[in-house]
Design a protein around this motif. Structure first.
Motif, mmCIF file in Angstrom:
data_model
loop_
_atom_site.group_PDB
_atom_site.id
_atom_site.type_symbol
_atom_site.label_atom_id
_atom_site.label_comp_id
_atom_site.label_asym_id
_atom_site.label_seq_id
_atom_site.Cartn_x
_atom_site.Cartn_y
_atom_site.Cartn_z
ATOM 1 N N LEU A 1 -23.175 -14.956 -17.728
ATOM 2 C CA LEU A 1 -22.394 -15.674 -18.128
ATOM 3 C C LEU A 1 -22.694 -15.788 -19.614
ATOM 4 C CD1 LEU A 1 -22.020 -18.742 -15.700
ATOM 5 C CD2 LEU A 1 -20.324 -16.761 -16.156
ATOM 6 N N LEU A 2 -21.483 -15.554 -20.387
ATOM 7 C CA LEU A 2 -21.692 -15.587 -21.783
ATOM 8 C C LEU A 2 -21.060 -16.899 -22.350
ATOM 9 C CD1 LEU A 2 -20.313 -11.945 -22.414
ATOM 10 C CD2 LEU A 2 -22.775 -12.782 -22.249
ATOM 11 N N THR A 3 -21.369 -17.146 -23.667
ATOM 12 C CA THR A 3 -20.537 -18.236 -24.488
ATOM 13 C C THR A 3 -20.051 -17.676 -25.856
ATOM 14 O OG1 THR A 3 -22.708 -19.195 -24.980
ATOM 15 C CG2 THR A 3 -21.632 -20.018 -23.085
ATOM 16 N N PHE A 4 -18.877 -18.382 -26.224
ATOM 17 C CA PHE A 4 -18.476 -17.622 -27.571
ATOM 18 C C PHE A 4 -18.243 -19.187 -28.490
ATOM 19 C CE2 PHE A 4 -17.445 -14.448 -24.709
ATOM 20 C CZ PHE A 4 -17.898 -13.113 -25.353
ATOM 21 N N VAL A 5 -18.055 -18.700 -29.699
ATOM 22 C CA VAL A 5 -17.567 -19.988 -30.559
ATOM 23 C C VAL A 5 -16.659 -19.199 -31.552
ATOM 24 C CG1 VAL A 5 -19.442 -20.436 -31.978
ATOM 25 C CG2 VAL A 5 -17.932 -22.036 -31.646
ATOM 26 N N TYR A 6 -15.526 -19.482 -31.835
ATOM 27 C CA TYR A 6 -14.777 -19.053 -33.088
ATOM 28 C C TYR A 6 -15.096 -19.475 -34.396
ATOM 29 C CZ TYR A 6 -10.492 -17.156 -35.407
ATOM 30 O OH TYR A 6 -9.639 -16.607 -36.008
ATOM 31 N N VAL A 7 -15.134 -18.818 -35.292
ATOM 32 C CA VAL A 7 -15.909 -19.207 -36.738
ATOM 33 C C VAL A 7 -15.328 -20.449 -37.343
ATOM 34 C CG1 VAL A 7 -14.190 -17.764 -37.958
ATOM 35 C CG2 VAL A 7 -16.326 -18.333 -38.812
ATOM 36 N N ASP A 8 -13.877 -20.768 -36.985
ATOM 37 C CA ASP A 8 -13.203 -21.932 -37.428
ATOM 38 C C ASP A 8 -13.799 -23.120 -36.914
ATOM 39 O OD1 ASP A 8 -11.630 -20.315 -38.982
ATOM 40 O OD2 ASP A 8 -9.475 -21.028 -37.744
ATOM 41 N N ASP A 9 -14.219 -23.013 -35.563
ATOM 42 C CA ASP A 9 -14.990 -24.301 -35.014
ATOM 43 C C ASP A 9 -16.499 -24.511 -35.523
ATOM 44 O OD1 ASP A 9 -12.656 -25.295 -33.369
ATOM 45 O OD2 ASP A 9 -13.392 -23.592 -31.945
ATOM 46 N N VAL A 10 -16.890 -23.268 -35.705
ATOM 47 C CA VAL A 10 -18.429 -23.630 -36.432
ATOM 48 C C VAL A 10 -18.173 -24.205 -38.036
ATOM 49 C CG1 VAL A 10 -20.358 -22.350 -37.644
ATOM 50 C CG2 VAL A 10 -19.125 -21.597 -35.417
ATOM 51 N N VAL A 11 -17.233 -23.790 -38.729
ATOM 52 C CA VAL A 11 -16.888 -24.420 -40.015
ATOM 53 C C VAL A 11 -16.607 -25.821 -39.894
ATOM 54 C CG1 VAL A 11 -15.440 -24.250 -41.890
ATOM 55 C CG2 VAL A 11 -16.212 -22.132 -40.803
ATOM 56 N N ALA A 12 -15.737 -26.051 -38.706
ATOM 57 C CA ALA A 12 -15.253 -27.478 -38.858
ATOM 58 C C ALA A 12 -16.661 -28.182 -38.363
ATOM 59 C CB ALA A 12 -14.411 -27.768 -37.448
ATOM 60 N N ALA A 13 -17.693 -27.749 -37.453
ATOM 61 C CA ALA A 13 -18.899 -28.530 -37.333
ATOM 62 C C ALA A 13 -19.610 -28.839 -38.493
ATOM 63 C CB ALA A 13 -19.560 -27.632 -35.908
ATOM 64 N N VAL A 14 -19.620 -28.049 -39.445
ATOM 65 C CA VAL A 14 -20.422 -28.186 -40.466
ATOM 66 C C VAL A 14 -20.084 -29.102 -41.226
ATOM 67 C CG1 VAL A 14 -20.736 -27.100 -43.073
ATOM 68 C CG2 VAL A 14 -20.931 -25.576 -41.037
ATOM 69 N N PHE A 15 -18.760 -29.317 -41.502
ATOM 70 C CA PHE A 15 -18.138 -30.442 -42.445
ATOM 71 C C PHE A 15 -18.339 -31.756 -41.560
ATOM 72 C CE2 PHE A 15 -16.842 -26.731 -44.421
ATOM 73 C CZ PHE A 15 -16.748 -27.253 -46.035
ATOM 74 N N LEU A 16 -18.135 -31.742 -40.258
ATOM 75 C CA LEU A 16 -18.570 -33.087 -39.546
ATOM 76 C C LEU A 16 -20.219 -33.328 -39.568
ATOM 77 C CD1 LEU A 16 -16.550 -32.116 -36.001
ATOM 78 C CD2 LEU A 16 -15.826 -33.842 -37.738
ATOM 79 N N ALA A 17 -20.791 -32.422 -39.520
ATOM 80 C CA ALA A 17 -22.134 -32.750 -39.991
ATOM 81 C C ALA A 17 -22.395 -33.399 -41.260
ATOM 82 C CB ALA A 17 -23.212 -31.346 -39.901
ATOM 83 N N LEU A 18 -21.794 -33.023 -42.179
ATOM 84 C CA LEU A 18 -21.964 -33.463 -43.506
ATOM 85 C C LEU A 18 -21.673 -35.130 -43.384
ATOM 86 C CD1 LEU A 18 -20.091 -30.934 -45.844
ATOM 87 C CD2 LEU A 18 -22.622 -31.163 -45.324
ATOM 88 N N ASP A 19 -20.691 -35.451 -42.920
ATOM 89 C CA ASP A 19 -20.539 -37.002 -42.827
ATOM 90 C C ASP A 19 -21.172 -37.644 -41.583
ATOM 91 O OD1 ASP A 19 -18.250 -36.555 -44.654
ATOM 92 O OD2 ASP A 19 -16.869 -35.932 -43.035
ATOM 93 N N CYS A 20 -22.072 -37.036 -40.839
ATOM 94 C CA CYS A 20 -22.724 -37.742 -40.151
ATOM 95 C C CYS A 20 -23.974 -38.434 -40.346
ATOM 96 C CB CYS A 20 -23.367 -36.655 -38.808
ATOM 97 S SG CYS A 20 -24.158 -37.428 -37.473
ATOM 98 N N LEU A 21 -24.114 -39.575 -40.121
ATOM 99 C CA LEU A 21 -25.008 -40.662 -40.720
ATOM 100 C C LEU A 21 -26.593 -40.213 -40.123
ATOM 101 C CD1 LEU A 21 -22.904 -43.881 -40.880
ATOM 102 C CD2 LEU A 21 -23.326 -42.188 -42.604
ATOM 103 N N LYS A 22 -26.553 -39.614 -38.678
ATOM 104 C CA LYS A 22 -27.644 -39.383 -38.068
ATOM 105 C C LYS A 22 -28.299 -38.290 -38.866
ATOM 106 C CE LYS A 22 -29.735 -38.243 -33.754
ATOM 107 N NZ LYS A 22 -29.320 -38.026 -32.297
ATOM 108 N N SER A 23 -29.587 -38.570 -39.204
ATOM 109 C CA SER A 23 -30.555 -37.414 -39.635
ATOM 110 C C SER A 23 -31.270 -36.783 -38.763
ATOM 111 C CB SER A 23 -31.256 -37.710 -40.809
ATOM 112 O OG SER A 23 -32.076 -36.949 -41.252
ATOM 113 N N GLY A 24 -31.551 -35.530 -38.927
ATOM 114 C CA GLY A 24 -32.512 -34.748 -37.915
ATOM 115 C C GLY A 24 -31.929 -34.458 -36.348
#
Length: 332
Positions: free
Chosen positions: A200-223
């Motif tokens: 069983l394989l998993t994939f993630v499209y590059v746009d979703d990775v980019v979206a996660a990056v910018f969500l992480a920038l706004d996330c108050l939780k550290s670590g």
């Protein structure tokens, strides 16, 4: 707001740069003197050359700059020598973080792009149970081991740096070259798989990775450290079927399934050839461990809960977008 993106000339990094510009960030692309700028043509991009191999030099290069956010996307996925994985992925990350701390730059968030590979074969004894963040990592490649060391160093700085770690599974999309080889093979009516047991394989499209990056920038939780996929699981033939469908191919594609033992021998021979010739080879011991691993499932619910991550592109749509791009660019 200013943002520094390392690995900006790479596959994922170039998309992060484009999104940062779209969002109105003052965008700094960290590159090497030899880096291609093919996908960094926007005149708004500001360039900075950073030597990730030297902490002191890095501190000098960063001196005088202030970045609100840093996204560390630089890294090596293929190397001629195993030592290079640790030099680039571990030492490079360690040097960058240490240099940022040395300059006392007040970075609001540091996002590190790691990989699902840091967990390796952790769930191979429990087939098709998703890898959990609470599992103990068992990386089985030098790539995965080097990324894990980088993660561990980042965690060791504690409260000195507000950081988030992202661990995407196989990332695909326009400009990507490894999955392109699979696309090209199917276009030539050949499809390869390794091993006869279910995988069983998993994939993630590059746009979703980019979206996660910018969500992480706004996330108050550290670590936090989060897996990224499209939330689904697939078999290798699913990818091939979708490529064939997008290309409008009729007629059969020859599917060759290589026994694991045969693939091991091929990868060992290719790795040996690469070492004695000094050439980069697509197949080696690390690649064998990746190809033969049967379970790539991962639990993305923490990313959904903490980051608000909700993947938008499933494999059928992602393959269509990627293949259409390959066609427009003349890759196939």
């Amino acid at each position: 707001m200013t943002i520094l993106i390392t690995g900006a000339s790479g596959f994922i990094g170039s998309f992060i740069v484009a999104e940062a510009l779209r969002r109105g960030f003052e965008t700094w692309a960290a590159v090497r003197a030899t880096s291609s700028r093919k996908y960094l043509k926007d005149k708004r991009i500001r360039f900075i050359e950073l030597d990730l191999s030297n902490e002191e030099k890095l501190a000098e290069q960063l001196s005088g700059h202030t970045f609100d956010y840093v996204v560390h996307a630089a890294g090596a996925t293929k190397c001629r020598r195993k030592e290079d994985f640790y030099r680039v992925n571990f030492e490079g990350t360690k040097n960058l973080v240490s240099a940022l701390l040395r300059t006392k730059m007040k970075v609001k968030k540091f996002v590190f792009l790691s990989s699902l590979s840091v967990f390796g074969a952790v769930r191979e004894d429990e087939p098709f149970v998703p890898i959990s963040p609470s599992d103990t990592p068992r990386p089985n490649t030098h790539y995965g081991k080097s990324k894990l060391l980088a993660e561990q160093f980042l965690m060791s700085v504690g409260g000195s740096l507000n950081y988030t770690i992202l661990r995407p599974t196989g990332v695909y999309g326009p400009r990507e070259k490894d999955y392109f080889m699979m696309v090209k093979s199917v276009a030539q009516r050949m499809d390869f798989a390794v091993g006869f047991s279910r995988q069983l394989l998993t994939f993630v499209y590059v746009d979703d990775v980019v979206a996660a990056v910018f969500l992480a920038l706004d996330c108050l939780k550290s670590g936090g450290a989060y897996f990224l996929s499209d939330g689904q699981s697939y078999e290798s033939k699913d990818f091939s079927r979708l490529v064939k469908q997008t290309l409008g191919m009729r007629g059969p594609v020859i599917r060759i399934v290589l026994p694991v033992c045969i693939m091991r021998i091929i990868c060992l021979l290719c790795g040996f050839f690469g070492r004695i010739t000094g050439r980069m080879t697509a197949l080696n011991k690390d690649k064998f461990n990746i190809l033969s691993q049967r379970n790539w499932l991962c639990d993305i619910s923490p990313a959904e809960h903490d980051l608000g991550y909700h993947p938008q592109v499933q494999l059928a749509e992602g393959v269509r977008r990627a293949v259409e791009w390959y066609k427009r660019e003349g890759w196939i």
